[in-house]
Design a protein around this motif. Structure first.
Motif, short mmCIF file in Angstrom:
data_model
loop_
_atom_site.label_atom_id
_atom_site.label_comp_id
_atom_site.label_asym_id
_atom_site.label_seq_id
_atom_site.Cartn_x
_atom_site.Cartn_y
_atom_site.Cartn_z
N ARG A 98 0.81 -1.22 0.00
CA ARG A 98 0.00 0.00 0.00
C ARG A 98 0.85 1.27 0.00
O ARG A 98 0.49 2.27 -0.63
CB ARG A 98 -0.99 -0.04 1.16
N TYR A 99 1.97 1.27 0.69
CA TYR A 99 2.84 2.46 0.68
C TYR A 99 3.30 2.77 -0.75
O TYR A 99 3.37 3.94 -1.15
CB TYR A 99 4.04 2.25 1.60
N LYS A 100 3.63 1.72 -1.51
CA LYS A 100 4.12 1.94 -2.88
C LYS A 100 3.00 2.48 -3.77
O LYS A 100 3.23 3.32 -4.65
CB LYS A 100 4.74 0.66 -3.42
N GLY A 150 0.53 7.44 -6.44
CA GLY A 150 -0.55 8.42 -6.51
C GLY A 150 -0.09 9.82 -6.09
O GLY A 150 -0.51 10.82 -6.67
N ARG A 151 0.76 9.84 -5.08
CA ARG A 151 1.27 11.14 -4.60
C ARG A 151 2.02 11.87 -5.70
O ARG A 151 1.75 13.05 -5.98
CB ARG A 151 2.18 10.92 -3.40
N LEU A 152 2.96 11.17 -6.35
CA LEU A 152 3.77 11.83 -7.37
C LEU A 152 2.90 12.28 -8.54
O LEU A 152 3.06 13.38 -9.08
CB LEU A 152 4.88 10.90 -7.86
N ARG A 185 15.80 9.40 -5.22
CA ARG A 185 16.75 8.65 -6.06
C ARG A 185 16.86 7.19 -5.64
O ARG A 185 17.70 6.45 -6.15
CB ARG A 185 18.12 9.33 -6.01
N TYR A 186 16.06 6.76 -4.68
CA TYR A 186 16.11 5.36 -4.25
C TYR A 186 16.03 4.43 -5.45
O TYR A 186 15.25 4.68 -6.39
CB TYR A 186 14.92 5.03 -3.33
N PRO A 187 16.80 3.32 -5.42
CA PRO A 187 16.75 2.37 -6.54
C PRO A 187 15.42 1.61 -6.62
O PRO A 187 14.62 1.62 -5.69
CB PRO A 187 17.91 1.42 -6.25
C1 3EB Z 1 12.98 6.85 4.57
O1 3EB Z 1 13.90 7.54 5.00
C2 3EB Z 1 11.95 6.41 5.57
O2 3EB Z 1 7.32 8.81 1.82
O3 3EB Z 1 7.08 10.84 2.54
C3 3EB Z 1 10.44 9.02 5.70
C4 3EB Z 1 9.92 10.29 5.48
C5 3EB Z 1 10.04 7.98 4.89
C6 3EB Z 1 8.97 10.51 4.48
C7 3EB Z 1 7.59 9.72 2.61
C8 3EB Z 1 9.09 8.20 3.89
C9 3EB Z 1 8.55 9.46 3.68
O4 3EB Z 1 12.91 6.49 3.39
C10 3EB Z 1 10.56 6.59 5.10
#
Ligand code: 3EB
Length: 330
Positions: free
Chosen positions: A150-152, A157-159, A209-211
């Protein structure tokens, strides 16, 4: 609407202040000059008509009732509602909040898209359109496997809902899971007439920039935001991550140390003393209620002066047991 006081400063100097206040003071706070918002935790508040009052869908792990959170500016505040959105503004600052039911928007992705589309459309028409800080509280954030978590879905949706509103960069943010049965998505923000300055953490990869392994849509937030005209820092949800990897799986104590090291790194990056004092409120999200005493003991030892509010909440990565956000006021 509040009355102005002749001692108010000019808009350019007005700083927002964030404090925790005793649970039973909501009416007094709403009547105080310059109150921008009052947040209730623990579901204790009866329904309130005042658009500055927001019931946050999080509970404390403790037997004591949660404090209120109070945002205040030294300025006259006006407020209103527009559709699902509630807002207030004064002194160049703006609070806005939306609480949508996912079932009316086809799930977390649709609810996030709609929340951000509505929020950005509202902000675009306001002089206080520069978002400094955002909070997102999403039900059962870790449900679903792989890309279907669900977070993904929320991140996608957020972006999408943001369109190009944040083309100059994302604001500081928190995204945490709540455990209400009702699938409510709550999004609220603090925005200003002047843009803030985004701060990243040299110990961590920037989240956008997370992979690919963390999902098709990387999270849209900055690690912190320095407020304009003031060295104060709004700090995003911060956890036990270095680079892009979660550290110390299953080890609460080590996660707490890593998190505090990350918070200190943000203070150093913005040239602030590496301390949290009695004017610097922290919010501490704990996944397991039984961890709360350990977390509280850690905070009492390492940040004894900082006012802190422990809340039960799910961090968006399942292996993370705790996340901290907050403020360092200059
Ligand atoms: C992280 O550092 C942990 O999706 O808005 C922290 C702060 C985290 C905000 C967001 C997610 C968010 O990736 C998770």
């Amino acid at each position: 609407m509040n009355q102005a006081s002749s001692s108010f400063r000019a808009t350019a100097d007005v700083r927002p202040r964030v404090r925790y206040a005793p649970t039973d003071t909501a009416q007094t706070l709403l009547q105080a000059p310059g109150t921008l918002a009052v947040f209730d935790f623990d579901g204790s508040a009866a329904h309130a008509d005042d658009p500055r009052r927001l019931r946050v869908p999080l509970r404390t792990p403790s037997a004591h009732p949660a404090p209120l959170e109070h945002w205040q500016v030294e300025a006259t505040v006006e407020h209103g509602r527009e559709g699902a959105l509630q807002w207030s503004s004064g002194g160049g600052w703006l609070f806005a909040a939306l609480t949508l039911d996912e079932r009316e928007h086809g799930g977390p992705e649709g609810a996030a898209r709609e929340s951000y589309a509505q929020l950005c459309a509202f902000l675009e028409r306001r002089p206080q359109r520069h978002v400094q800080r955002l909070w997102n509280y999403l039900a059962h954030i870790n449900d679903g496997e792989g890309d279907a978590e669900r977070y993904k879905q929320f991140c996608a949706g957020r972006l999408d809902g943001m369109r190009d509103f944040f083309r100059d960069g994302f604001p500081a943010a928190t995204a945490i899971g709540h455990r209400l049965d009702a699938p409510l998505l709550q999004v609220y923000c603090l925005a200003a007439e002047q843009p803030g300055e985004r701060i990243e953490n040299p110990r961590q990869m920037s989240a956008w920039r997370y992979p690919r392994q963390y999902g098709p849509t990387p999270p849209s937030f900055a690690r912190a935001m320095r407020l304009r005209g003031d060295a104060s820092l709004a700090i995003s949800g911060t956890a036990s991550i270095t680079g892009h990897e979660s550290q110390h799986h299953g080890d609460l104590q080590a996660q707490l140390h890593e998190t505090l090291t990350n918070l200190r790194a943000l203070l150093r990056s913005s040239a602030l003393p590496e301390r949290f004092d009695d004017g610097d409120p922290l919010k501490v999200y704990v996944r397991h209620a039984e961890d709360a005493p350990t977390v509280e003991a850690f905070l009492a030892e390492h940040v004894p002066d900082a006012p802190r509010l422990l809340l039960l909440g799910d961090v968006c990565r399942r292996e993370l047991l705790v996340e901290i956000d907050g403020w360092r006021f200059a």
